[in-house]
Design a protein around this motif. Structure first.
Motif, PDB file in Angstrom:
ATOM      1  N   ALA A 106       0.808  -1.588  -0.145  1.00 51.48           N
ATOM      2  CA  ALA A 106       0.006   0.391   0.092  1.00 51.48           C
ATOM      3  C   ALA A 106       0.927   1.567   0.389  1.00 51.48           C
ATOM      4  N   THR A 123       1.300   4.248  -3.162  1.00 55.25           N
ATOM      5  CA  THR A 123       1.013   5.233  -2.813  1.00 55.25           C
ATOM      6  C   THR A 123       1.570   6.133  -3.976  1.00 55.25           C
ATOM      7  N   SER A 147       1.492   8.639  -6.914  1.00 57.80           N
ATOM      8  CA  SER A 147       1.891  10.051  -7.120  1.00 57.80           C
ATOM      9  C   SER A 147       3.186  10.496  -7.468  1.00 57.80           C
TER      10      SER A 147
END
Length: 182
Positions: free
Chosen positions: A46, A50, A54
């Motif tokens: 996770a 992320t 990004s």
């Protein structure tokens, strides 16, 4: 062995164009989510997802402006050899190719990624910015190189070798241009 080398070249050429986007695509292609990537497998999926989403968005958006291109090039010069090596090792591990020694594939992938990044930096300074249509083409080519590394390694490897040939031709053209300037 040749198919494995072509697949590794394809993946590392993608890392020479973008850093996070190829890693994100590898994670999304496989159900194990980066379990085959040597260093990234230690991070929680996770958190890694992320970070990669990004950074991929930043790469895609920042590459459309001159300042963004310059910032990305500095970061890519530092990280592209590492990511190129990771990508080539990941492809060899994911495809279960029994190729030894692995460090050779990692070095070749890292060097190819660095060479392609250096050519981008050279064109940036020679043209005083890379045109948007070239940047968009580069984004598309990056995605296809990662997909080809797993689905059609011969095609992806040949595209990577073609990119290497273009890089060599570019460096010769720069040398000739520089000689005529002086």
């Amino acid at each position: 062995m040749i198919i494995g080398l072509l697949a590794a070249l394809s993946a590392s050429a993608a890392a020479g164009m973008r850093i996070a986007l190829p890693l994100l695509i590898i994670g999304l292609l496989h159900s194990e989510l980066w379990s085959q990537v040597p260093v990234l497998s230690r991070l929680h999926p996770a958190v890694l997802l992320t970070i990669l989403i990004s950074w991929s968005l930043f790469e895609l958006l920042a590459s459309k402006s001159l300042l963004g291109q310059r910032i990305l090039q500095i970061i890519q010069l530092l990280l592209s050899p590492f990511v190129g090596a990771l990508m080539s090792l990941t492809v060899v591990k994911t495809l279960d190719l029994n190729l030894q020694p692995l460090w050779v594939f990692g070095m070749v992938g890292g060097i190819l990624a660095l060479v392609l990044t250096l050519v981008q930096v050279g064109w940036f300074f020679r043209l005083r910015g890379i045109p948007i249509w070239v940047v968009c083409l580069e984004d598309i080519l990056c995605v296809f190189l990662v997909l080809f590394a797993f689905q059609a390694p011969e095609n992806g490897g040949l595209i990577a070798l073609l990119l290497l040939w273009i890089a060599i031709r570019s460096s010769k053209a720069w040398r000739d241009w520089y000689k005529h300037q002086g």
